[in-house]
Design a protein around this motif. Sequence first.
Motif, PDB file in Angstrom:
ATOM      1  N   ASN A   1      10.803  33.093  24.063  1.00  0.00           N
ATOM      2  CA  ASN A   1      10.806  31.817  23.594  1.00  0.00           C
ATOM      3  C   ASN A   1       9.850  31.289  22.511  1.00  0.00           C
ATOM      4  O   ASN A   1       9.970  30.635  21.500  1.00  0.00           O
ATOM      5  N   ILE A   2       8.668  32.349  22.390  1.00  0.00           N
ATOM      6  CA  ILE A   2       7.635  32.049  21.242  1.00  0.00           C
ATOM      7  C   ILE A   2       8.463  32.697  19.948  1.00  0.00           C
ATOM      8  O   ILE A   2       7.923  31.542  18.917  1.00  0.00           O
ATOM      9  N   ARG A   3       8.898  33.670  20.015  1.00  0.00           N
ATOM     10  CA  ARG A   3       9.746  34.098  18.657  1.00  0.00           C
ATOM     11  C   ARG A   3      10.615  33.199  18.177  1.00  0.00           C
ATOM     12  O   ARG A   3      11.017  32.871  17.078  1.00  0.00           O
ATOM     13  N   ARG A   4      11.379  32.345  19.161  1.00  0.00           N
ATOM     14  CA  ARG A   4      12.367  31.221  18.867  1.00  0.00           C
ATOM     15  C   ARG A   4      11.762  30.308  18.001  1.00  0.00           C
ATOM     16  O   ARG A   4      12.208  29.591  16.790  1.00  0.00           O
ATOM     17  N   ILE A   5      10.466  29.857  18.465  1.00  0.00           N
ATOM     18  CA  ILE A   5       9.744  28.734  17.849  1.00  0.00           C
ATOM     19  C   ILE A   5       9.275  29.197  16.403  1.00  0.00           C
ATOM     20  O   ILE A   5       9.378  28.666  15.472  1.00  0.00           O
ATOM     21  N   GLU A   6       8.568  30.437  16.449  1.00  0.00           N
ATOM     22  CA  GLU A   6       8.254  31.047  15.151  1.00  0.00           C
ATOM     23  C   GLU A   6       9.230  31.193  13.989  1.00  0.00           C
ATOM     24  O   GLU A   6       9.089  30.786  12.876  1.00  0.00           O
ATOM     25  N   ARG A   7      10.622  31.497  14.420  1.00  0.00           N
ATOM     26  CA  ARG A   7      11.590  31.586  13.738  1.00  0.00           C
ATOM     27  C   ARG A   7      11.980  30.295  13.150  1.00  0.00           C
ATOM     28  O   ARG A   7      12.490  30.069  11.868  1.00  0.00           O
ATOM     29  N   THR A   8      11.927  29.320  14.182  1.00  0.00           N
ATOM     30  CA  THR A   8      12.272  27.844  13.461  1.00  0.00           C
ATOM     31  C   THR A   8      11.397  27.046  12.779  1.00  0.00           C
ATOM     32  O   THR A   8      11.755  26.479  11.471  1.00  0.00           O
TER      33      THR A   8
END
Length: 295
Positions: free
Chosen positions: A30-37
């Motif tokens: 979930n943190i990687r999803r935010i960082e990609r966004t």
Amino acid sequence: MRAALAALDQGSFRQAASALGVRPGTITFNIRRIERTIGFSLFVRRRDGVSPTPDGLSFLENARLVVEDMEALGSRSEAMRRGKGRRLTIGFYTSVSTGHLRATLTEFRRRHPETPWRFINGTRQQLLVDVERGLVDVAIVTAGGLKWHEARLDLWSERCIVALPAGHVLAEETVIEWTRLRNERFLASTLDPGPEITDLTRTILGRGAQQPHIAMHDTPNHFIKPFVGDSKGVMIDCESTIGESLPGIIYRAVRHNDAPSELRFVACWRRDNPSPSLQSFVSLLRERHPDLFPS
């Protein structure tokens, strides 16, 4: 966002996963999803945990406001729809690595495995406001100077310990008298329970105009403590944190006038909270810590 905020509060993806009751991989995903966004990193990853990047800290401060607003909307909607809740939300600001809170939560999970729970981390003032607003069912906080007119229950005491660099001259001692720390540089947090620990340090070691050297930082204890291992100072903390193993740091009990120094904890909740999960949790707390003078 909850995953990222849990990682910020806990200083570790693994501990964030434990606090939210999910797998560590879920936190990372979930943190990687935010960082990609958003296009930048929220955290600096280290072997002993994580710390926020400057941009990440700014983002997460705003994210917390968004999550709190959404929680408020969700709580009000659920209360209107069902009149009561099943999930238990617990507010606290100390470690759950070891100690009474960890033991209580383990027993509650054993007795009520079907009840989901969620942790909220924050200052005592923030948590008590969240209890009043219905965002938190029960807050476990320190009792010193507490003003709370709703339901409360006196709980356990935690001994104070001192975190020292492994090569410190006092490292061979098992229990250290406060007076032997008089000339040390103390690292402390302005966030709870830091102010109460700082007051205790000043009360014991202060002599007239001579006050202990305390360096205050506006960040949680677990972000400050690694600097103890770098010989930047020593830190007074609660005994429940001894389960947090950090390189170059050892923990020792402290005492004053042959008695251990302690912080007292209490549980605070609203009397009109109809949550059956809260009632079950409070019943367990009363069983483990009987209230001699119930209000």
